[in-house]
Structures are given as C-alpha cells and as structure tokens.
Design a protein around this motif. Structure first.
Motif, short mmCIF file in Angstrom:
data_model
loop_
_atom_site.label_atom_id
_atom_site.label_comp_id
_atom_site.label_asym_id
_atom_site.label_seq_id
_atom_site.Cartn_x
_atom_site.Cartn_y
_atom_site.Cartn_z
N LEU A 72 47.93 8.94 57.24
CA LEU A 72 48.12 8.06 55.99
C LEU A 72 49.01 7.58 56.24
CD1 LEU A 72 47.95 10.78 53.37
CD2 LEU A 72 46.27 8.42 53.89
N ARG A 73 50.25 7.15 56.73
CA ARG A 73 50.81 6.40 57.31
C ARG A 73 50.60 5.37 58.24
NH1 ARG A 73 56.52 7.13 60.38
NH2 ARG A 73 54.84 7.85 62.28
N ASP A 74 49.78 5.37 59.35
CA ASP A 74 50.05 4.80 60.68
C ASP A 74 48.42 3.99 60.48
OD1 ASP A 74 51.99 6.12 62.05
OD2 ASP A 74 51.60 7.16 63.04
N VAL A 75 47.47 4.27 60.25
CA VAL A 75 45.94 3.75 60.23
C VAL A 75 46.39 2.49 58.86
CG1 VAL A 75 43.89 4.06 59.20
CG2 VAL A 75 44.59 5.63 60.52
N PRO A 76 46.96 2.55 57.89
CA PRO A 76 47.48 1.42 56.81
C PRO A 76 48.36 0.26 57.60
CG PRO A 76 47.46 3.24 55.56
CD PRO A 76 47.08 3.64 57.18
N PHE A 77 49.29 0.67 58.27
CA PHE A 77 50.05 0.17 58.68
C PHE A 77 49.20 -0.34 60.27
CE2 PHE A 77 52.90 -0.74 62.51
CZ PHE A 77 54.50 -1.00 61.49
#
Length: 335
Positions: free
Chosen positions: A205-210
């Motif tokens: 949830l943090r790394d993919v949108p980032f």
C-alpha cells in the motif's frame, strides 16, 4: 529511464545484464551516500529527545528501514554515545574519532544483502515492462511509466517479502542459521506458507502508489527539463533534479501509509524482542483510524520533514546514477 525512440528502432539498447550492473551501482552509491546522513540524524535526534528505554525505533539508509532497540535513555543498541554533539559537523567528527569511520555505515551490510537484489529486480522489470508498454502506448510515456512502475514494485515486493521477514527476525536477536530455519519452519507449521508474507499488505500500500507516482512524475519532470534546456538526452543534472522532485511528491502523498507501516513494524519488533503474546494485528485502515483518533488527521503525516529529507536525495542519487550507467553502456554498445 530510456528516451523515446523512433519507430522501428529497438527501444532497449542495453542488455539485461547491463541493466543489472547499472541498478546495482545505483543501489550501492545510494547506500554509501545516504547511510552516514541518517546515522548522524538519528544520533542528533536521540540527543535532543532520548528514546524511551526498551522501545524500538526505525531508521532508514536510503534503501531500507532498520529496526533498532533503545538500551537506555541516551544510548542505542548499535552505538555508545561519545559525548554531546554541537551540530551535524561536530557529530561526524566525534563519531569518526571515537568509534571509527565504519560506524557511519551502521546497518549497511544487511541492506546490501537484501536491498541490492530487490533493486535489481525492480529496476530491470521496470525497464522491460516500460519498453513493452511504451511500444503499445505511443506518445504517452508518462502513463506507460506509471503502469510499469506499479507492476514492477508489486512484483519485487512480493518476491522479497520472505527475505524481509528473515532479515527482521535476525535483527531482533542473534540467530544461527539452524535457529532461523527452525523458527521459519515453526511459523510455517502454525500459520502456513502465507506467514512468510507478513507485513506484505502495508508495504504494498505504501510502495506501489509511491512507485507509480514516482515514475510518472519522473518522466514528466525529465521531459519538461529537457525541453527547457533544448536537449533530447537527459543530462546527469536533469536526472538528479527530476528524481528529487518526483521522489518528494510521491513521499508526501504516500506518507500516511509510511506512518502505518512504521508503527506496525515497531509493534511487531517489540513483540519479538520481549516475547509478548501474539495478538491479532489490526488492518491498515483500522490502524489509520486509530492514529487519527489519537493524534488527529495530522498524525497521518507525522515525520513529514525527515521523510522528505531522506527520500528526495536517495531518489535523486539512485536514478541519476542508474541513468548515467545506462548511458555509459549505450555508448559502449554503439562503439
């Protein structure tokens, strides 16, 4: 990142092995530059506001988060305080004088063991996917970069997640390889193979949108700066500035997920460290609700400035080194 190519021209002019070398160089240089800055920042932070004894805290060296245990009001598990620091420069001097220059790179070996393979998978997959997508989405490199970045990050995070769990367990207390194997076998026996992917949800949830926002904005800023400088090829400075700007934007937008991941990482660390009874962890959204209830909406953006200071230079160094290495291999291949 590769530049747009003419119709019929092969989009990827370097080999996968050269992409691996380029991404490895970027990961290594990023870690070497950013680790000392974050070590000094943590030491100054501990001096101004000592960490509570028996509590865990997280620091990041540009590529990976590291969990540490506070052993007393002034000292942390991986260092002994050499005295009061008067500032950043004084901290560098005293740490080197009292503890040796290697202390500035605390936590680097485990980072290189795990983060370098993760970076290789991520960047190589990204380039290969972007080549395919940009061929099908003519004149839309930003969207192709967004989709390739999100997919590559999802794949690399999923593949590396079991290694992350192993690294985390070894970080809490010294374990022999036999003890580590028994620990993993016990976890799999009790909870199944899915237990090896604990923490995968908040990470994704943090790394993919980032990643999606980072590559979209990187492509946008890179093309904009190239037009302003009347150049078709992005220079090292253009790549550096584009990486810093796109990393900053992505870091700000995804900060709430980073806050949730950090809190969960610390809670799990303290359970492991002190053998607390295993409790069912809250979902990401419930944890967000708890943070807002306790600290208000601003609680989701705690650590805004420190995250920006860490992420922007790390992204800038990584992408500019990666681009420079790819440019070198392109010229080498042409010759």
């Amino acid at each position: 990142m590769k530049d747009d190519v003419a119709p019929g021209q092969k989009p990827n002019s370097i080999t996968p092995s050269q992409q691996i070398i380029a991404s490895s160089a970027g990961a290594l240089i990023t870690s070497l530059f950013v680790t000392p800055l974050d070590v000094v920042k943590i030491r100054l932070q501990a001096q101004r506001k000592p960490f509570v004894k028996g509590k865990c805290f997280v620091y990041c060296n540009g590529l990976m988060d590291h969990l540490c245990l506070c052993t007393n009001g002034n000292g942390i598990a991986w260092y002994k305080s050499p005295g009061h620091f008067r500032g950043t420069t004084d901290a560098f001097v005293k740490i080197i004088r009292n503890e040796g220059v290697r202390s500035l790179w605390s936590g680097l070996p485990p980072t290189l063991v795990m983060a370098v393979p993760a970076t290789i998978i991520y960047f190589t997959c990204y380039d290969q996917l972007r080549d395919i997508l940009i061929h099908r989405m003519q004149n839309n490199p930003e969207v192709a970069s967004l989709l390739a970045g999100a997919t590559a990050r999802l794949g690399s995070a999923t593949l590396i997640s079991p290694l992350e769990l192993i690294r985390t367990k070894m970080q809490y207390r010294p374990l022999s390889y036999k003890e580590l194997r028994l620990c993993i076998q016990s976890s799999v026996a009790k909870e199944g193979w899915v237990s090896l992917w604990k923490g995968w949800g908040p990470t994704v949830l943090r790394d993919v949108p980032f990643s999606a926002m980072y590559w979209y904005n990187y492509e946008f800023f890179k093309n904009w700066l190239c037009r302003r400088n009347n150049t078709k090829q992005p220079t090292f400075v253009i790549s550096f500035m584009s990486g810093a700007l796109s990393g900053s934007v992505a870091a700000i937008v995804t900060l709430p997920f980073d806050v949730v991941k950090t809190r969960r990482q610390i809670e799990v660390g303290e359970r492991e460290m002190f053998n607390y009874s295993q409790t069912k962890s809250s979902s990401t959204w419930r944890l967000m609700y708890t943070i807002v209830a306790e600290n208000g909406f601003s609680g989701l953006f705690a650590g805004f400035i420190p995250r920006l200071i860490k992420v922007a230079p790390a992204c800038a160094i990584m992408i500019s080194t990666y681009e420079y290495a790819k440019s070198f291999f392109r010229k080498l291949n042409l010759e």
